[in-house]
Scaffold this active site. Structure first.
Site, mmCIF file in Angstrom:
data_model
loop_
_atom_site.group_PDB
_atom_site.id
_atom_site.type_symbol
_atom_site.label_atom_id
_atom_site.label_comp_id
_atom_site.label_asym_id
_atom_site.label_seq_id
_atom_site.Cartn_x
_atom_site.Cartn_y
_atom_site.Cartn_z
ATOM 1 N N ARG A 51 55.293 7.165 20.409
ATOM 2 C CA ARG A 51 54.345 6.252 19.796
ATOM 3 C C ARG A 51 54.440 6.168 18.276
ATOM 4 O O ARG A 51 54.497 5.088 17.717
ATOM 5 C CB ARG A 51 52.922 6.670 20.192
ATOM 6 C CG ARG A 51 51.861 5.645 19.813
ATOM 7 C CD ARG A 51 50.485 6.068 20.272
ATOM 8 N NE ARG A 51 50.425 6.303 21.706
ATOM 9 C CZ ARG A 51 49.312 6.675 22.335
ATOM 10 N NH1 ARG A 51 48.201 6.879 21.671
ATOM 11 N NH2 ARG A 51 49.327 6.871 23.655
ATOM 12 N N HIS A 91 54.501 -2.188 27.563
ATOM 13 C CA HIS A 91 53.656 -1.373 26.673
ATOM 14 C C HIS A 91 52.184 -1.450 27.106
ATOM 15 O O HIS A 91 51.413 -2.233 26.570
ATOM 16 C CB HIS A 91 53.804 -1.875 25.231
ATOM 17 C CG HIS A 91 53.335 -0.893 24.192
ATOM 18 N ND1 HIS A 91 54.025 0.244 23.867
ATOM 19 C CD2 HIS A 91 52.228 -0.883 23.412
ATOM 20 C CE1 HIS A 91 53.395 0.904 22.921
ATOM 21 N NE2 HIS A 91 52.292 0.248 22.625
ATOM 22 N N TYR A 109 45.293 -18.292 18.549
ATOM 23 C CA TYR A 109 45.466 -19.353 17.555
ATOM 24 C C TYR A 109 46.819 -19.298 16.850
ATOM 25 O O TYR A 109 47.235 -20.287 16.254
ATOM 26 C CB TYR A 109 44.365 -19.271 16.487
ATOM 27 C CG TYR A 109 42.976 -19.463 17.038
ATOM 28 C CD1 TYR A 109 42.622 -20.638 17.698
ATOM 29 C CD2 TYR A 109 42.016 -18.472 16.897
ATOM 30 C CE1 TYR A 109 41.346 -20.818 18.208
ATOM 31 C CE2 TYR A 109 40.732 -18.640 17.403
ATOM 32 C CZ TYR A 109 40.404 -19.814 18.059
ATOM 33 O OH TYR A 109 39.152 -19.993 18.561
#
Length: 825
Positions: free
Chosen positions: A41, A87, A131
């Site tokens: 990670r 993921h 968006y």
């Protein structure tokens, strides 16, 4: 156990329980968790410079076909694909990573080409993922180039449905180029970004010269190259970071000074240190201006736009530009970037030097190019085999057609071809699928040409696989091609490291009046607050005294002066004027113990500026009992915070005054009863700090020394005497004939009931200003030439109008050379 004996289920469950110590289980579980965070990670791989989430986003886009050549796709689509297939850690974490890869102010070479609101340097968040739109940036495609050619290993994804790459092929050293930041368990990484061209040149240097050292590499890599530009202060820290993998870089904003409106100036900030929040920076500057931490700023505004940063700091008329710049640098325009070049090497975290990082990358590329070449060789050999079959078929076209036409089906045709012409399975399969149009003579020529090309390709690939030098030449060529396509100019510059901004650089250099009281309160005030008045005035309030406290001393100094403070106990302390708290005229001051380590009853009696004190100068000291001592200036080079002994005093004696002399001065010692003696400095031999000195003046009765004046006949024209009751006079130096020391001297001024005892004796010249401070806290500033000239043994004139019961406590002289620089005229 017999099969017919029933088994107790509890016994079965008990046998399955493993007994372990809880601390052992906790330790192992934490280690497993830590390694999961470290490897899975938080830390980048040294080979491609990516953490798993970055790698998975790019690979997901690759699999979706969202490359630099396609239209943009909704970010939510990319995030969903990444989360669903590779993921499973939440969409917000994935989207935040995607946003970071698209921000030009966060990543030196953005890997995502974003469309929409992806945040700003002001800390504004990106718009919601529904968006915004994204696609891979062209340079990101270079990280994935040839991934389909068995160049890297793949592993199963989290649910074993798909496979994902363990690392990307990475056609350039992305770890150094884009840097990385991450916090794992017990360790963290912070790799700064660099210029692509410089890193590639250094990589080629290591390839061509494996024995190169850091100096060779730094001929190419000058230092980090931040996306926001700015400047790195000095190069030593960069060198240390590159050699050890750790270091601390000072990064300074880029700013210019512009002049406008009748000489007024403004500081225009155009580049900020990496990862600096611009809006918060402007906020903090405004807060410091409002709180008085930074002075001299009249306006502050952010004029930044899409073209770049522009923060305007307008200065007040008359503000000290250098001081404001230093204050901004100290508090706002410099930050520290802590380099920790930590990355995963073979799955293990390692701190790497610059050369080690490049060597690890080169090893990765060697493996990638080797595997790619082997893959391409296999494909080329397969193609050559097919082409050999086609050419053989063309040479025997009639017989081949006859065999095919005589076969019952396709399988039979392939079998007859293999038997008749010794074709392989793949060749016979290809031939039976050929169209009749491919049997033309023109088609035959094309096949032969292709066969020649494939054969040459096979030879080249075999050459690469058989020679490391050829392998490295391929890597070098590909790196040079990447540089030619994506290289740009360095953004981050370098400025000379002149050391950290000193505190005194933040303090305006100005003349100050320092006041000390008997109860050990101390403060400083700008001398400009005290306008020159005619003699005989009352002056203005200089300090607010608590009950029963009185002013004991006053001295003048520039805020940047280094001072030697001599006390009545014969000690000397070292002090910077700016260390004295600056306070208003009506303030009481701070306790002197915060500034000087004075004993009970110890008072400052003389102050000497030691900035220009050299080994050829002397400190001439006079005690109240009339002893004089001369000590070389070099004896006061190293002064402890607790002070050092300046003179040995007999019981009941105290240090009265100190002057700087040059060996050829004349000394005038004045007493409280109005006597004065003038003798040559040479009559007092130089002595050490522990000496008492020799007798300079013979006192009668209860008389004591009031002060001393060091006379340079070429510079000082008068001896100024001031009495406790506020009277005084100037007297020509020639009125004091030269005597031998240890005499009684001559009458200087009458000390009758009107005048009172002498308070101070000073040497003055044209243009000097006198500062007189009363015990009640009044300060009068007056030009010395306003004080009348009288001969010896006279009464003098009123210098300061005192209230009933008030007395003159101390005086000091501001030399003519410094008058006017304080705006006090």
């Amino acid at each position: 156990m017999s099969s017919d004996v029933p088994v107790d289920p509890e016994d079965v469950r008990a046998a399955q329980v493993e007994r372990v110590r809880i601390e052992d289980e906790m330790e192992q579980s934490y280690i497993d968790y830590a390694m999961s965070v470290i490897a899975g990670r938080a830390l980048p791989d040294v080979r491609d410079g990516l953490k798993p989430v970055h790698r998975r986003i790019l690979y997901a886009m690759h699999e979706m076909g969202v490359t630099s050549n396609t239209t943009h796709r909704k970010s939510s689509s990319v995030v969903g694909e990444t989360m669903g297939d590779y993921h499973p850690h939440g969409d917000s974490a994935i989207y935040d990573t995607l946003v970071g890869m698209a921000q030009e102010f966060s990543m030196r070479y953005p890997l995502i080409d974003g469309q929409g609101n992806f945040g700003s340097m002001d800390g504004d968040p990106a718009a919601a993922m529904r968006y915004t739109e994204a696609r891979m940036a062209p340079i990101a495609g270079e990280l994935l180039a040839d991934i389909e050619k068995d160049t890297v290993d793949f592993s199963s994804n989290y649910d074993d449905r798909l496979e994902e790459p363990d690392v990307l092929p990475a056609a350039y050293p992305n770890l150094l180029v884009n840097g990385s930041t991450g916090i794992a368990v017990g360790m963290s990484t912070k790799v700064p970004p660099h210029n692509l061209g410089e890193v590639i040149d250094a990589t080629i240097e290591v390839i061509e010269n494996p024995d190169c050292d850091l100096a060779d590499l730094m001929e190419h890599v000058k230092g980090p190259d931040f996306p926001t530009g700015a400047n790195i202060v000095g190069r030593n820290a960069v060198r240390k970071a590159y050699s050890s993998g750790r270091g601390r870089l000072r990064v300074r904003a880029e700013f210019d000074v512009e002049e406008y409106d009748n000489g007024r100036e403004r500081i225009v900030i155009t580049e900020l240190p990496y990862q600096e929040n611009k809006a918060r920076l402007v906020e903090r500057i405004a807060e410091d201006v409002n709180e008085g931490v930074i002075e001299g700023i009249s306006d502050l505004r952010d004029e930044s736009d899409r073209e770049g940063v522009r923060v305007v700091v307008e200065l007040k008329r008359g503000a000290n530009l250098e001081v404001v710049k230093n204050q901004l640098l100290e508090h706002h325009l410099e930050s520290t970037f802590g380099v920790i070049n930590l990355a995963l090497v073979d799955g293990q975290p390692r701190v790497l030097s610059l050369k080690e990082t490049l060597e690890q990358y080169i090893d990765h590329r060697k493996e990638v190019v080797t595997r790619r070449s082997a893959f391409e060789l296999g494909e080329a050999e397969d193609r050559a085999h097919i082409l050999e079959g086609r050419l053989k078929a063309l040479d025997n076209v009639d017989d081949v057609v006859e065999e095919i036409r005589g076969s019952e089906d396709r399988d039979a045709a392939k079998a007859r071809l293999r038997e008749a012409f010794d074709f392989s399975e793949a060749q016979s399969e290809h031939i039976v699928r050929m169209q009749l149009g491919s049997l033309t003579s023109m088609e035959s020529a094309e096949i032969e040409e292709e066969y020649d090309d494939v054969t040459a390709r096979i030879e080249r690939l075999e050459e690469i696989l058989g020679s490391e030098s050829e392998l490295l030449s391929v890597i070098t060529e590909e790196l040079e091609a990447i540089k030619a396509q994506y290289d740009d100019d360095r953004r981050t510059g370098f400025v000379e490291d002149t050391g950290s901004v000193a505190h005194e650089d933040l303090i305006p250099e100005e003349e100050s009046v320092v006041v000390v009281t008997e109860d050990d309160y101390i403060k400083r005030m700008p001398a400009a607050e005290f306008r020159a008045q005619n003699r005989g005035g009352k002056g203005i309030i200089g300090t607010d005294l608590k009950e029963d406290d009185r002013v004991s001393s006053v001295f003048l100094a520039s805020t940047h002066d280094y001072l030697l403070c001599f006390t009545t106990h014969g000690q000397v302390y070292q002090l910077k004027t700016y260390q004295v708290p600056e306070m208003g005229r009506t303030a009481r001051g701070k306790s002197a113990v915060n500034v000087l380590d004075l004993d009970d009853g110890e008072e400052i009696t003389a102050v000497v500026n030691c900035d220009d004190l050299d080994d050829e100068e002397y400190l001439t000291m006079v005690t109240r009992d009339g002893y004089v001592k001369r000590t070389a200036g070099e004896a006061f080079d190293n002064i402890l915070s607790t002070g050092i002994r300046a003179i040995k005093l007999e019981e009941g004696d105290a240090l009265a005054d100190v002057e700087v002399t040059h060996g050829d001065h004349h000394i005038v010692v004045g007493t409280r009863d109005g006597m004065a003696i003038r003798f040559a400095e040479s009559e007092v031999r130089p002595m050490g700090r522990s000496a008492r000195g020799v007798r300079g003046v013979r006192l009668t009765g209860d008389d004591r020394v009031a002060g001393v004046a060091a006379i340079d006949a070429d510079q000082h024209n008068w001896v100024l005497t001031v009495t406790k009751n506020g009277y005084g006079k100037r007297t020509d130096l020639d009125e004091y004939r030269v005597q031998s020391r240890n005499g009684k001297g001559l009458i200087d001024i009458k000390t009758n009931e009107r005048n009172g005892p002498v308070c101070a004796v000073e040497a003055v010249t044209h243009g000097d200003h006198l500062f007189a401070l009363s015990e009640g806290g009044q300060i009068l500033r007056t030009p010395v030439e306003g004080i009348s000239t009288y001969g010896r043994n006279t009464m003098g004139v009123r210098v300061m109008d005192l209230d009933a019961g008030d007395k003159v406590a101390a005086v000091d002289v501001l030399p003519a050379a410094r008058v006017g620089t304080d705006d006090g005229e």
